[in-house]
Design a protein around this motif. Structure first.
Motif, mmCIF file in Angstrom:
data_model
loop_
_atom_site.group_PDB
_atom_site.id
_atom_site.type_symbol
_atom_site.label_atom_id
_atom_site.label_comp_id
_atom_site.label_asym_id
_atom_site.label_seq_id
_atom_site.Cartn_x
_atom_site.Cartn_y
_atom_site.Cartn_z
ATOM 1 N N ALA A 59 0.833 -1.001 -0.099
ATOM 2 C CA ALA A 59 -0.092 0.027 -0.066
ATOM 3 C C ALA A 59 0.976 1.329 0.019
ATOM 4 O O ALA A 59 0.477 2.243 -0.676
ATOM 5 N N LEU A 60 2.024 1.296 0.629
ATOM 6 C CA LEU A 60 2.792 2.186 0.667
ATOM 7 C C LEU A 60 3.392 2.559 -0.488
ATOM 8 O O LEU A 60 3.660 3.894 -1.048
ATOM 9 N N GLU A 61 4.033 1.422 -1.222
ATOM 10 C CA GLU A 61 4.798 1.597 -2.232
ATOM 11 C C GLU A 61 3.822 1.965 -3.695
ATOM 12 O O GLU A 61 4.277 2.818 -4.468
ATOM 13 N N ALA A 62 2.533 1.756 -3.569
ATOM 14 C CA ALA A 62 1.659 2.130 -4.466
ATOM 15 C C ALA A 62 1.324 3.573 -4.496
ATOM 16 O O ALA A 62 0.934 4.068 -5.702
ATOM 17 N N VAL A 63 1.615 4.400 -3.349
ATOM 18 C CA VAL A 63 1.606 5.712 -3.354
ATOM 19 C C VAL A 63 3.155 6.489 -3.575
ATOM 20 O O VAL A 63 3.232 7.558 -2.903
ATOM 21 N N GLY A 64 4.138 5.592 -3.866
ATOM 22 C CA GLY A 64 5.329 6.090 -4.006
ATOM 23 C C GLY A 64 6.184 6.241 -2.933
ATOM 24 O O GLY A 64 7.203 6.952 -2.941
ATOM 25 N N LEU A 65 5.813 5.772 -1.753
ATOM 26 C CA LEU A 65 6.775 5.565 -0.590
ATOM 27 C C LEU A 65 7.336 4.329 -0.306
ATOM 28 O O LEU A 65 6.803 3.228 -0.247
ATOM 29 N N THR A 66 8.732 4.389 -0.221
ATOM 30 C CA THR A 66 9.776 3.019 0.106
ATOM 31 C C THR A 66 9.528 2.713 1.388
ATOM 32 O O THR A 66 9.581 3.695 2.128
ATOM 33 N N SER A 67 9.418 1.780 1.880
ATOM 34 C CA SER A 67 9.270 1.546 3.303
ATOM 35 C C SER A 67 10.490 0.403 3.715
ATOM 36 O O SER A 67 10.967 -0.066 2.708
ATOM 37 N N MET A 68 10.600 0.420 4.795
ATOM 38 C CA MET A 68 11.822 -0.461 5.191
ATOM 39 C C MET A 68 11.255 -1.095 6.603
ATOM 40 O O MET A 68 10.234 -0.768 7.206
ATOM 41 N N THR A 69 11.975 -2.277 6.910
ATOM 42 C CA THR A 69 11.417 -3.117 7.898
ATOM 43 C C THR A 69 12.762 -3.228 9.215
ATOM 44 O O THR A 69 13.767 -3.151 8.974
ATOM 45 N N HIS A 70 11.986 -2.603 10.104
ATOM 46 C CA HIS A 70 12.934 -2.569 11.474
ATOM 47 C C HIS A 70 12.737 -3.622 12.479
ATOM 48 O O HIS A 70 11.725 -3.773 13.003
ATOM 49 N N THR A 71 13.769 -4.704 12.279
ATOM 50 C CA THR A 71 13.503 -5.988 13.130
ATOM 51 C C THR A 71 14.137 -5.662 14.785
ATOM 52 O O THR A 71 15.100 -4.794 14.680
ATOM 53 N N PHE A 72 13.400 -6.260 15.469
ATOM 54 C CA PHE A 72 14.013 -6.142 17.084
ATOM 55 C C PHE A 72 13.705 -7.372 17.734
ATOM 56 O O PHE A 72 13.115 -8.284 17.237
ATOM 57 N N ILE A 73 14.146 -7.705 18.875
ATOM 58 C CA ILE A 73 14.059 -8.752 19.600
ATOM 59 C C ILE A 73 13.384 -8.405 21.133
ATOM 60 O O ILE A 73 13.673 -7.420 21.714
ATOM 61 N N HIS A 74 12.207 -9.151 21.129
ATOM 62 C CA HIS A 74 11.847 -8.614 22.560
ATOM 63 C C HIS A 74 12.458 -9.094 23.598
ATOM 64 O O HIS A 74 12.992 -10.129 23.723
ATOM 65 N N GLU A 75 12.754 -8.248 24.826
ATOM 66 C CA GLU A 75 13.765 -8.305 25.625
ATOM 67 C C GLU A 75 13.323 -9.565 26.568
ATOM 68 O O GLU A 75 14.216 -10.039 27.319
ATOM 69 N N GLU A 76 12.040 -9.789 26.717
ATOM 70 C CA GLU A 76 11.653 -10.835 27.698
ATOM 71 C C GLU A 76 11.598 -12.232 27.259
ATOM 72 O O GLU A 76 11.826 -13.305 27.654
ATOM 73 N N SER A 77 10.916 -12.259 25.805
ATOM 74 C CA SER A 77 10.457 -13.522 25.300
ATOM 75 C C SER A 77 11.396 -13.821 24.263
ATOM 76 O O SER A 77 11.549 -15.384 23.794
#
Length: 375
Positions: A59-77
């Motif tokens: 949906a973002l790319e369809a309107v010309g916005l490049t997206s990125m994925t920010h991965t992280f680790i849940h501190e407890e699980s």
């Protein structure tokens, strides 16, 4: 008619479908599509969430916005989570002259819930605001950067928003001297219930917010408002600007809708809370992604104006008795009008605070298309 107004008119006619007759900038049919296609499916486990992330990115790319994925680790699980981020850069991006706006919503759900209101509605509104602002960029100049963020793991101790603030936002602000002038957390923007007694509140509501409690009582405890949660110092200017955008959007909608939505402001004096017991009792009003912007590792020196917008989720209407009753039936005509109103208010705020020159013609457009007398 000015050239800019004509350009905005062409924009609205070309990309916004007003089949419902609403006098809104937001395209209700697009939001209906998103809600019914990929925001009405449970987004609890990683397989389900990966489908939602892919749809958000498309949906973002369809309107010309490049997206990125920010991965992280849940501190407890130790689970791996993933936020989706899209940056609509302004001319001063990466410098101390930028006044950044952040518009965000979480995309995960509790187990077994379709999550149409919580928080498919927030995602739909953010995506529609991004579409409108991206289209306006083709016609009007804009001074400041807008960041759209879709948080994972709100329902797992706010892990996604916490990781975004600590790993992405604070380092960016420190490295570039960029100032964040406003963060909006959209968390349930669909449910509208103008029936007396349809609105509940947490036990400590009257104790912490006596004026708001009195106002709700005067409105017969109807669920016909949007709740705006903020701090009573850092966020005052942002609340004022959002309220102005919301009230203006309500005025434009009044010709189509006999109801009169209002706003319930919950201003928290967090700085004066000196005991853990008192802070614990405030927990029901803090348990969403705005807390990650209120409480972070550099909060003594770095303040991030933030407001939380919500229809109060499981405290309203039938969801008081059936928390997981959050499916496609929520997409009534009345609820969709409320979502359109909320999305319009977000768009108006972004136009104002991003320094877009489209602000010069927004009300002129309403006046021209719908014969509304705009002062």
């Amino acid at each position: 008619m000015t050239f800019k107004l004509f350009g905005f008119l062409i924009f609205l006619l070309g990309v916004c479908t007003l089949a419902s007759g609403l006098t809104t900038i937001a395209d209700v049919d697009r939001m209906k599509h998103d809600l019914s296609k990929f925001l009405s499916i449970s987004r609890f486990n990683e397989t389900e969430k990966s489908v939602a992330r892919a749809a958000i990115k498309r949906a973002l790319e369809a309107v010309g916005l490049t997206s990125m994925t920010h991965t992280f680790i849940h501190e407890e699980s130790n689970e791996i989570g993933a936020n989706v981020i899209a940056v609509q850069k302004g001319p001063y991006f990466g410098t101390g002259n930028d006044k950044m706006m952040i518009l965000s919503a979480n995309y995960d759900t509790v187990e077994g819930s379709q999550g149409v209101d919580d928080n498919g509605s927030g995602i739909a509104a953010v995506l529609e605001a991004a579409r409108v602002m991206s289209t306006l960029d083709n016609l009007y100049s804009r001074q400041n950067t807008i960041v759209y963020v879709f948080f994972d793991m709100k329902h797992k101790a706010l892990a996604g928003s916490h990781a975004f603030v600590e790993d992405v936002l604070l380092p960016l602000m420190e490295r570039t001297n960029t100032r964040v002038v406003g963060t909006i957390i959209a968390d349930g923007l669909l449910h509208f219930d103008p029936f007396p007694g349809s609105q509940a509140m947490p036990p400590e509501f009257e104790s912490f917010f006596p004026e708001a409690a009195q106002k709700l009582h005067e409105h017969s405890h109807m669920g016909d408002f949007i709740q705006i949660s903020s701090r009573n110092d850092v966020d005052e200017e942002l609340v004022r600007k959002y309220t102005r955008a919301y009230d203006r959007s309500c005025e434009m909608l009044s010709t189509d809708w006999p109801f009169h939505p209002w706003s319930l402001n919950l201003e928290m004096n967090i700085g004066n809370i000196t005991t853990l017991d008192r802070l614990y009792k405030l927990h029901p009003f803090l348990y969403s992604d705005h807390s990650s912007f209120f409480f972070h590792s550099k909060q003594k020196n770095v303040q991030i104006p933030t407001i939380y917008l919500s229809d109060t989720l499981s405290l309203r209407g039938v969801r008081q008795y059936c928390v997981q009753c959050d499916g496609l039936y929520m997409m009534t005509e009345q609820n969709m009008k409320f979502l359109a109103l909320m999305t319009d208010s977000l768009i108006r705020l972004l136009i104002d605070m991003s320094g877009s020159s489209a602000s010069e013609v927004v009300d002129d457009l309403y006046s021209f298309m719908f014969n509304i007398d705009v002062e």
